[in-house]
Design a protein around this motif. Structure first.
Motif, mmCIF file in Angstrom:
data_model
loop_
_atom_site.group_PDB
_atom_site.id
_atom_site.type_symbol
_atom_site.label_atom_id
_atom_site.label_comp_id
_atom_site.label_asym_id
_atom_site.label_seq_id
_atom_site.Cartn_x
_atom_site.Cartn_y
_atom_site.Cartn_z
ATOM 1 N N VAL A 162 0.860 -1.177 0.000
ATOM 2 C CA VAL A 162 0.000 0.000 0.000
ATOM 3 C C VAL A 162 0.899 1.230 0.000
ATOM 4 O O VAL A 162 1.889 1.298 0.716
ATOM 5 C CB VAL A 162 -0.968 0.006 1.198
ATOM 6 N N GLY A 163 0.561 2.181 -0.856
ATOM 7 C CA GLY A 163 1.389 3.364 -1.036
ATOM 8 C C GLY A 163 1.865 3.467 -2.467
ATOM 9 O O GLY A 163 1.141 3.132 -3.407
ATOM 10 N N ASP A 164 3.084 3.919 -2.636
ATOM 11 C CA ASP A 164 3.637 4.119 -3.974
ATOM 12 C C ASP A 164 4.011 2.798 -4.639
ATOM 13 O O ASP A 164 4.179 1.774 -3.973
ATOM 14 C CB ASP A 164 4.878 5.014 -3.892
ATOM 15 N N THR A 165 4.180 2.839 -5.955
ATOM 16 C CA THR A 165 4.647 1.670 -6.689
ATOM 17 C C THR A 165 6.138 1.468 -6.438
ATOM 18 O O THR A 165 6.797 2.304 -5.820
ATOM 19 C CB THR A 165 4.422 1.826 -8.205
ATOM 20 N N CYS A 166 6.666 0.367 -6.939
ATOM 21 C CA CYS A 166 8.109 0.110 -6.816
ATOM 22 C C CYS A 166 8.931 1.025 -7.719
ATOM 23 O O CYS A 166 10.156 1.071 -7.596
ATOM 24 C CB CYS A 166 8.409 -1.339 -7.174
ATOM 25 N N PHE A 167 8.260 1.738 -8.626
ATOM 26 C CA PHE A 167 8.972 2.521 -9.638
ATOM 27 C C PHE A 167 8.778 4.024 -9.455
ATOM 28 O O PHE A 167 8.890 4.792 -10.405
ATOM 29 C CB PHE A 167 8.495 2.104 -11.032
ATOM 30 N N SER A 168 8.479 4.452 -8.231
ATOM 31 C CA SER A 168 8.268 5.874 -7.966
ATOM 32 C C SER A 168 9.461 6.698 -8.422
ATOM 33 O O SER A 168 10.613 6.368 -8.103
ATOM 34 C CB SER A 168 8.042 6.094 -6.472
ATOM 35 N N TRP A 169 9.171 7.761 -9.179
ATOM 36 C CA TRP A 169 10.160 8.686 -9.724
ATOM 37 C C TRP A 169 11.019 8.061 -10.815
ATOM 38 O O TRP A 169 11.921 8.696 -11.340
ATOM 39 C CB TRP A 169 11.077 9.248 -8.625
ATOM 40 N N GLU A 170 10.770 6.795 -11.169
ATOM 41 C CA GLU A 170 11.575 6.120 -12.194
ATOM 42 C C GLU A 170 10.685 5.484 -13.265
ATOM 43 O O GLU A 170 11.085 4.543 -13.945
ATOM 44 C CB GLU A 170 12.463 5.047 -11.558
ATOM 45 N N GLU A 171 9.492 6.015 -13.429
ATOM 46 C CA GLU A 171 8.530 5.412 -14.352
ATOM 47 C C GLU A 171 9.022 5.394 -15.790
ATOM 48 O O GLU A 171 8.652 4.507 -16.565
ATOM 49 C CB GLU A 171 7.194 6.161 -14.289
ATOM 50 N N THR A 175 13.497 -0.690 -18.217
ATOM 51 C CA THR A 175 14.052 -1.896 -17.607
ATOM 52 C C THR A 175 13.469 -3.110 -18.316
ATOM 53 O O THR A 175 12.319 -3.090 -18.757
ATOM 54 C CB THR A 175 13.732 -1.980 -16.108
ATOM 55 N N CYS A 176 14.275 -4.157 -18.408
ATOM 56 C CA CYS A 176 13.847 -5.373 -19.113
ATOM 57 C C CYS A 176 14.108 -6.597 -18.248
ATOM 58 O O CYS A 176 15.037 -6.617 -17.429
ATOM 59 C CB CYS A 176 14.606 -5.517 -20.427
ATOM 60 N N ASN A 177 13.287 -7.601 -18.438
ATOM 61 C CA ASN A 177 13.471 -8.880 -17.775
ATOM 62 C C ASN A 177 14.604 -9.655 -18.443
ATOM 63 O O ASN A 177 15.052 -9.301 -19.545
ATOM 64 C CB ASN A 177 12.176 -9.695 -17.839
ATOM 65 N N PRO A 178 15.070 -10.735 -17.807
ATOM 66 C CA PRO A 178 16.121 -11.549 -18.427
ATOM 67 C C PRO A 178 15.773 -12.061 -19.816
ATOM 68 O O PRO A 178 16.671 -12.325 -20.626
ATOM 69 C CB PRO A 178 16.295 -12.704 -17.436
ATOM 70 N N ASP A 179 14.463 -12.187 -20.132
ATOM 71 C CA ASP A 179 14.073 -12.653 -21.461
ATOM 72 C C ASP A 179 14.055 -11.526 -22.488
ATOM 73 O O ASP A 179 13.714 -11.748 -23.651
ATOM 74 C CB ASP A 179 12.714 -13.349 -21.425
ATOM 75 N N GLY A 180 14.426 -10.315 -22.067
ATOM 76 C CA GLY A 180 14.506 -9.184 -22.987
ATOM 77 C C GLY A 180 13.244 -8.362 -23.102
ATOM 78 O O GLY A 180 13.251 -7.292 -23.729
ATOM 79 N N LYS A 181 12.140 -8.805 -22.501
ATOM 80 C CA LYS A 181 10.893 -8.042 -22.592
ATOM 81 C C LYS A 181 10.938 -6.822 -21.675
ATOM 82 O O LYS A 181 11.423 -6.894 -20.542
ATOM 83 C CB LYS A 181 9.701 -8.929 -22.235
ATOM 84 N N ARG A 182 10.392 -5.730 -22.188
ATOM 85 C CA ARG A 182 10.380 -4.484 -21.426
ATOM 86 C C ARG A 182 9.250 -4.491 -20.397
ATOM 87 O O ARG A 182 8.109 -4.826 -20.702
ATOM 88 C CB ARG A 182 10.205 -3.295 -22.372
ATOM 89 N N MET A 183 9.582 -4.095 -19.160
ATOM 90 C CA MET A 183 8.583 -3.973 -18.110
ATOM 91 C C MET A 183 7.790 -2.691 -18.336
ATOM 92 O O MET A 183 8.357 -1.597 -18.371
ATOM 93 C CB MET A 183 9.272 -3.942 -16.744
ATOM 94 N N VAL A 184 6.473 -2.810 -18.541
ATOM 95 C CA VAL A 184 5.660 -1.640 -18.882
ATOM 96 C C VAL A 184 4.662 -1.246 -17.788
ATOM 97 O O VAL A 184 4.095 -0.158 -17.848
ATOM 98 C CB VAL A 184 4.908 -1.851 -20.208
ATOM 99 N N ALA A 185 4.429 -2.118 -16.813
ATOM 100 C CA ALA A 185 3.469 -1.800 -15.740
ATOM 101 C C ALA A 185 4.195 -1.098 -14.603
ATOM 102 O O ALA A 185 4.396 -1.654 -13.520
ATOM 103 C CB ALA A 185 2.791 -3.071 -15.247
#
Length: 251
Positions: A162-171, A175-185
């Motif tokens: 509860v509160g901010d996301t894990c990506f606060s101020w860094e939206e 960043t990409c996962n080991p499989d190369g896909k970009r994290m979009v959420a």
């Protein structure tokens, strides 16, 4: 963990259901995935993200995130909560309770001061599935769950911040996962307000609440056509390819 993500990325929501004394019944809405070949909704948390390893996590879509999150007992930042319950409506805490004190007002104040951090409400900033079953069983065997730092405790079951996301101020950082896909959420309807009024976008807090595996009835991905794929049932991983995670639980 990638097996979990492959199925989670096909869903529109996740249904989390407690069992026994756990009253959790929560639908977590997922944002749309526009390019499944190149994008993902869930971060695959391995050693390049934080340690110890063992979770997949996302920033839920607030609209449509509804229901009850309940834990029979949990330590948050060193403080114990008995029968902690938060009810969400469109991703925001609607009401809350616990049973630490006989007087209801003391219980409400305890949560308001130490979970809501004096805010009237907070959004669900993160939904994650912890996969470090070895840490979970070690903590249970030696009775040290209340002493573990959050980076271990959050890996020991599904958790909700509860509160901010894990990506606060860094939206906008790629960043990409080991499989190369970009994290979009990386954001939700609250943090998206940073482009209009940054004072309304962030709450400057992030508290993880973990449900232990033994209190889980089911975690299932809900697909667009209404069908479901179970990831965890009765505290055990049931998605094909994740059975290895049960070895520590059954040891």
């Amino acid at each position: 963990q990638q097996r979990l993500i492959d199925v989670l990325d096909t869903g529109v929501a996740v249904h989390v259901l407690g069992k026994g004394a756990n009253r959790t019944d929560l639908r977590v809405a997922l944002p749309p995935l526009r390019d499944p070949e190149r994008e993902t909704l869930f971060e695959n948390c391995v050693a390049d993200v934080n340690i110890p390893v063992g979770e997949v996590f996302t920033s839920p879509k607030l609209a449509g995130t509804d229901g009850v999150l309940h834990v029979t007992g949990v330590y948050l930042d060193g403080l114990f909560y008995q029968d902690l319950q938060l009810r969400f409506q469109d991703g925001l805490i609607k009401d809350y309770s616990c049973k630490n004190y006989e007087e209801e007002e003391k219980n409400l104040r305890y949560i308001r001061e130490n979970v809501l951090m004096h805010h009237e409400t907070l959004p669900m900033g993160e939904f994650a599935i912890g996969t470090n079953t070895t840490a979970y069983m070690t903590a249970k065997r030696y009775g040290i769950g209340g002493r573990l730092p959050i980076l271990i405790a959050e890996k020991m079951g599904p958790h909700f911040a509860v509160g901010d996301t894990c990506f606060s101020w860094e939206e906008d950082v790629v960043t990409c996962n080991p499989d190369g896909k970009r994290m979009v959420a990386k954001e939700n309807e609250c943090s998206a307000l940073r482009t209009e009024d940054v004072s309304r976008a962030y709450y400057n807090c992030h508290t993880d609440i973990t449900i232990p595996y033994e209190e889980l009835g089911e975690i299932a991905v809900i697909h667009r056509d209404g069908s479901r794929t179970a990831l965890i049932r009765d505290g055990r991983f049931v998605l094909p390819g994740t059975e290895e995670l049960n070895k520590a639980l059954d040891a």
